[in-house]
Design a protein around this motif. Sequence first.
Motif, mmCIF file in Angstrom:
data_model
loop_
_atom_site.group_PDB
_atom_site.id
_atom_site.type_symbol
_atom_site.label_atom_id
_atom_site.label_comp_id
_atom_site.label_asym_id
_atom_site.label_seq_id
_atom_site.Cartn_x
_atom_site.Cartn_y
_atom_site.Cartn_z
ATOM 1 N N GLN A 34 0.834 -1.205 0.000
ATOM 2 C CA GLN A 34 0.000 0.000 0.000
ATOM 3 C C GLN A 34 0.866 1.251 0.000
ATOM 4 O O GLN A 34 0.610 2.192 -0.749
ATOM 5 C CB GLN A 34 -0.925 0.019 1.224
ATOM 6 C CG GLN A 34 -2.058 -0.964 1.146
ATOM 7 C CD GLN A 34 -2.834 -1.059 2.456
ATOM 8 O OE1 GLN A 34 -2.374 -0.634 3.506
ATOM 9 N NE2 GLN A 34 -4.007 -1.649 2.378
ATOM 10 N N SER A 35 1.880 1.269 0.844
ATOM 11 C CA SER A 35 2.768 2.435 0.917
ATOM 12 C C SER A 35 3.553 2.628 -0.367
ATOM 13 O O SER A 35 3.699 3.753 -0.855
ATOM 14 C CB SER A 35 3.741 2.295 2.096
ATOM 15 O OG SER A 35 3.050 2.337 3.311
ATOM 16 N N LEU A 36 4.067 1.528 -0.929
ATOM 17 C CA LEU A 36 4.828 1.629 -2.176
ATOM 18 C C LEU A 36 3.975 2.176 -3.309
ATOM 19 O O LEU A 36 4.402 3.050 -4.062
ATOM 20 C CB LEU A 36 5.389 0.262 -2.580
ATOM 21 C CG LEU A 36 6.583 -0.256 -1.798
ATOM 22 C CD1 LEU A 36 6.886 -1.695 -2.196
ATOM 23 C CD2 LEU A 36 7.802 0.624 -2.017
ATOM 24 N N LEU A 37 2.770 1.667 -3.438
ATOM 25 C CA LEU A 37 1.926 2.050 -4.566
ATOM 26 C C LEU A 37 1.262 3.408 -4.384
ATOM 27 O O LEU A 37 0.910 4.054 -5.361
ATOM 28 C CB LEU A 37 0.890 0.963 -4.835
ATOM 29 C CG LEU A 37 1.506 -0.394 -5.222
ATOM 30 C CD1 LEU A 37 0.420 -1.438 -5.419
ATOM 31 C CD2 LEU A 37 2.381 -0.285 -6.450
ATOM 32 N N SER A 38 1.115 3.854 -3.137
ATOM 33 C CA SER A 38 0.516 5.172 -2.903
ATOM 34 C C SER A 38 1.569 6.277 -2.814
ATOM 35 O O SER A 38 1.240 7.455 -2.817
ATOM 36 C CB SER A 38 -0.311 5.163 -1.615
ATOM 37 O OG SER A 38 0.543 5.067 -0.491
ATOM 38 N N GLY A 39 2.839 5.881 -2.720
ATOM 39 C CA GLY A 39 3.909 6.869 -2.596
ATOM 40 C C GLY A 39 4.059 7.390 -1.179
ATOM 41 O O GLY A 39 4.692 8.418 -0.949
ATOM 42 N N ASP A 40 3.502 6.675 -0.206
ATOM 43 C CA ASP A 40 3.518 7.097 1.190
ATOM 44 C C ASP A 40 4.814 6.672 1.889
ATOM 45 O O ASP A 40 4.802 5.902 2.841
ATOM 46 C CB ASP A 40 2.302 6.504 1.911
ATOM 47 C CG ASP A 40 2.220 6.900 3.368
ATOM 48 O OD1 ASP A 40 2.712 7.987 3.714
ATOM 49 O OD2 ASP A 40 1.671 6.114 4.164
ATOM 50 N N PHE A 41 5.937 7.156 1.355
ATOM 51 C CA PHE A 41 7.237 6.867 1.966
ATOM 52 C C PHE A 41 8.263 7.826 1.401
ATOM 53 O O PHE A 41 8.110 8.344 0.298
ATOM 54 C CB PHE A 41 7.655 5.417 1.718
ATOM 55 C CG PHE A 41 7.907 5.086 0.272
ATOM 56 C CD1 PHE A 41 9.195 5.042 -0.225
ATOM 57 C CD2 PHE A 41 6.855 4.842 -0.603
ATOM 58 C CE1 PHE A 41 9.435 4.743 -1.556
ATOM 59 C CE2 PHE A 41 7.080 4.536 -1.933
ATOM 60 C CZ PHE A 41 8.368 4.491 -2.414
ATOM 61 N N GLU A 42 9.284 8.103 2.201
ATOM 62 C CA GLU A 42 10.360 8.993 1.756
ATOM 63 C C GLU A 42 11.450 8.218 1.035
ATOM 64 O O GLU A 42 12.013 8.682 0.064
ATOM 65 C CB GLU A 42 10.944 9.731 2.957
ATOM 66 C CG GLU A 42 9.958 10.703 3.585
ATOM 67 C CD GLU A 42 10.508 11.343 4.849
ATOM 68 O OE1 GLU A 42 11.742 11.431 4.990
ATOM 69 O OE2 GLU A 42 9.689 11.747 5.678
ATOM 70 N N SER A 43 11.750 7.030 1.553
ATOM 71 C CA SER A 43 12.758 6.160 0.947
ATOM 72 C C SER A 43 12.449 4.727 1.366
ATOM 73 O O SER A 43 11.691 4.496 2.307
ATOM 74 C CB SER A 43 14.164 6.545 1.420
ATOM 75 O OG SER A 43 14.293 6.258 2.806
ATOM 76 N N ILE A 44 13.045 3.791 0.676
ATOM 77 C CA ILE A 44 12.860 2.383 1.027
ATOM 78 C C ILE A 44 13.395 2.138 2.439
ATOM 79 O O ILE A 44 12.794 1.401 3.220
ATOM 80 C CB ILE A 44 13.556 1.454 0.003
ATOM 81 C CG1 ILE A 44 12.930 1.607 -1.388
ATOM 82 C CG2 ILE A 44 13.529 0.008 0.467
ATOM 83 C CD1 ILE A 44 11.486 1.153 -1.475
#
Length: 94
Positions: free
Chosen positions: A49-59
């Motif tokens: 969910q976070s990866l596909l929504s862009g809800d992260f600054e970096s891996i």
Amino acid sequence: MSENIELELKQFQEQKELKNKTFYREVIKHYGLSPKELVNTIRLQKTLQSLLSGDFESITELSHRLNYFDSSHLNKEIKKYCGTNPTELIDKYR
């Protein structure tokens, strides 16, 4: 569930005063998965969910937030269950 799934399960076990074997059996009975499999499945869902929504600054930030040991561990889990690395997954589905 919050982002610390393991902690929530532990608190639930303590609240209900369940011994480890009983807790294990109850989780399997209700979810069809062991506690570890349940935690990994929920964490993977939150990761995707976070990866596909862009809800992260970096891996790296995402791996720490979702309680992976490190970003390499997150990458291996994504590769194991999705057959690709996080960057390719984002490019394919975003």
